[in-house]
Design a protein around this motif. Structure first.
Motif, mmCIF file in Angstrom:
data_model
loop_
_atom_site.group_PDB
_atom_site.id
_atom_site.type_symbol
_atom_site.label_atom_id
_atom_site.label_comp_id
_atom_site.label_asym_id
_atom_site.label_seq_id
_atom_site.Cartn_x
_atom_site.Cartn_y
_atom_site.Cartn_z
ATOM 1 N N UNK A 68 0.846 -1.134 0.236
ATOM 2 C CA UNK A 68 -0.279 -0.052 -0.057
ATOM 3 C C UNK A 68 0.868 1.111 0.021
ATOM 4 N N UNK A 69 1.903 1.108 0.868
ATOM 5 C CA UNK A 69 2.699 2.549 0.764
ATOM 6 C C UNK A 69 3.594 2.756 -0.380
ATOM 7 N N UNK A 70 3.912 1.619 -1.043
ATOM 8 C CA UNK A 70 4.617 1.816 -2.371
ATOM 9 C C UNK A 70 3.767 2.574 -3.588
ATOM 10 N N UNK A 71 2.486 2.120 -3.329
ATOM 11 C CA UNK A 71 1.481 2.654 -4.417
ATOM 12 C C UNK A 71 0.860 4.017 -4.071
ATOM 13 N N UNK A 72 1.594 4.635 -3.274
ATOM 14 C CA UNK A 72 0.814 6.094 -2.728
ATOM 15 C C UNK A 72 1.282 7.124 -3.819
ATOM 16 N N UNK A 73 0.820 8.039 -3.962
ATOM 17 C CA UNK A 73 1.089 9.054 -5.028
ATOM 18 C C UNK A 73 2.439 9.708 -4.788
ATOM 19 N N UNK A 74 2.859 9.922 -3.406
ATOM 20 C CA UNK A 74 4.244 10.241 -3.160
ATOM 21 C C UNK A 74 4.756 9.287 -2.241
ATOM 22 N N UNK A 75 5.168 8.058 -2.852
ATOM 23 C CA UNK A 75 5.448 7.014 -1.890
ATOM 24 C C UNK A 75 6.914 7.377 -1.071
ATOM 25 N N UNK A 76 6.864 7.135 0.413
ATOM 26 C CA UNK A 76 7.826 7.195 1.219
ATOM 27 C C UNK A 76 8.786 6.046 0.933
ATOM 28 N N UNK A 77 10.048 6.437 1.445
ATOM 29 C CA UNK A 77 10.961 5.113 1.679
ATOM 30 C C UNK A 77 10.441 4.297 2.935
ATOM 31 N N UNK A 78 10.397 2.844 2.621
ATOM 32 C CA UNK A 78 9.829 2.192 3.429
ATOM 33 C C UNK A 78 11.021 1.253 4.117
ATOM 34 N N UNK A 79 11.129 1.462 5.484
ATOM 35 C CA UNK A 79 12.144 0.693 5.998
ATOM 36 C C UNK A 79 11.629 -0.376 7.206
ATOM 37 N N UNK A 80 11.804 -1.417 6.789
ATOM 38 C CA UNK A 80 11.444 -2.316 7.875
ATOM 39 C C UNK A 80 12.616 -3.178 8.646
ATOM 40 N N UNK A 81 12.167 -3.382 10.048
ATOM 41 C CA UNK A 81 13.303 -4.029 10.815
ATOM 42 C C UNK A 81 12.529 -5.032 11.702
ATOM 43 N N UNK A 82 13.541 -5.752 12.504
ATOM 44 C CA UNK A 82 13.014 -6.517 13.497
ATOM 45 C C UNK A 82 13.506 -7.993 13.077
#
Length: 344
Positions: free
Chosen positions: A294-308
């Motif tokens: 969902x995040x990468x499909x936004x009009x202005x997608x943010x950098x998405x960082x995942x951790x854990x």
């Protein structure tokens, strides 16, 4: 999703019920007092194991299955019955799968569980030893589990007075101590009330940490931080928000409990430069993947960082959807700034 995983999803509720019934019969009919004593732990492991199997079969994460079972083994070993208790869980799921799903699909689904069952003596020898932590984290840990807020805060202030950057105090002292406390609780060396005391102290110190250090210059970046959907380990994203603030970010924390659509809606409205997702358990991978998508499909997608820990086991799927998987807070900070690099 392959045919085996499809069938597992179709039969999941019945598989859970049958495996549970088999466990109840074993510790009741055979008067296994050791297993009856472990009943709350085993029921929780049974539920989590079912959720884990769904992810393992859907995404082909057999190695994650083994690593997670070693974690269960550590908990059960400290409570006196690792082999028989784990054998009961595995045997119950094997019976359920082979009893409800027809060949050849049941054979493929049962295969990794049979391998774990056969390797159980070897697997139990893979329980990791206690890691050594630095003296400061050790002192903080014992003060925290005793409910000594003033003493724990003095340890924090001593590290700051020694010139340690304030952001480093978060992972290297506070979270290092909490990680050790979690391990010691799993090994039955600490009681649950002690873990709760320590958690409350860490939460209070995290809230106050930005106020006891010098003003931090802004780097002009906005971060949105959240647990992945259905992942309820809130302390890590809370700590990450403070860490990022101490490195100059404006950090907005969503906490835990939000579905993917709400995390994406927040990102759409707030327009952060980066969204940081925390995923502690690989069994919660589907929600994290939906959020990333969902995040990468936004009009202005943010950098998405995942951790854990869960992200490391599901790295290929998360990266395939456009996320950046990181192992440390420092790496997450740097990658979100586009600096690249890896701490591995």
């Amino acid at each position: 999703m392959n045919a085996q995983a499809d069938l597992f999803e179709e039969y999941f509720d019945r598989l859970m019920a049958l495996a549970h019934q088999r466990m109840e019969i074993e510790w009741t009919t055979h008067r296994r007092s050791d297993l009856q004593r472990l009943r709350p732990d085993l029921l929780e492991i049974h539920r989590e194991f079912g959720a884990l199997l769904r992810v393992v079969f859907r995404y082909g994460l057999e190695q994650a299955l083994r690593e997670e079972v070693i974690g269960y083994a550590m908990t059960l070993a400290s409570r006196g019955s690792a082999h028989d208790a784990l054998a009961l869980v595995l045997d119950s799921w094997l019976l359920a799968i082979q009893g409800l799903i027809k060949p050849p699909e049941c054979n493929g689904l049962a295969a990794p569980l049979k391998k774990l069952r056969e390797d159980l003596p070897v697997l139990l020898r893979e329980i990791p030893p206690l890691r050594s932590i630095n003296d400061y984290a050790g002192e903080f840990m014992w003060r925290a589990v005793a409910g000594d807020l003033a003493g724990a805060e003095n340890v924090v202030r001593a590290r700051l007075a020694a010139g340690v950057p304030p952001w480093e105090v978060v992972p290297d002292l506070l979270l290092a101590a909490m990680s050790e406390i979690g391990i010691r609780w799993e090994r039955n060396e600490l009681m649950i009330y002690q873990e709760h005391l320590a958690t409350e102290i860490v939460v209070r110190l995290l809230a106050g940490l930005p106020t006891i250090v010098s003003a931090v210059p802004s780097i002009g970046r906005k971060a949105l931080i959240s647990c992945a959907p259905d992942d309820h380990i809130q302390l890590v994203p809370m700590a990450l928000a403070v860490y990022l603030e101490l490195r100059g970010w404006r950090a907005l924390s969503l906490g835990q409990g939000l579905p993917a659509e709400q995390i994406a809606a927040a990102a759409e409205t707030l327009r952060p430069d980066a969204v940081f997702l925390s995923l502690a358990m690989v069994a919660r991978l589907p929600g994290a993947l939906e959020t990333v998508e969902r995040l990468v499909r936004l009009t202005a997608p943010p950098t998405v960082i995942v951790g854990g820990r869960g992200t490391l086991l599901g790295r290929q799927w998360l990266e395939g959807d456009g996320a950046i998987v990181t192992a440390t807070f420092d790496e997450a900070h740097r990658r979100a700034l586009g600096q690249g690099g890896n701490d591995a």
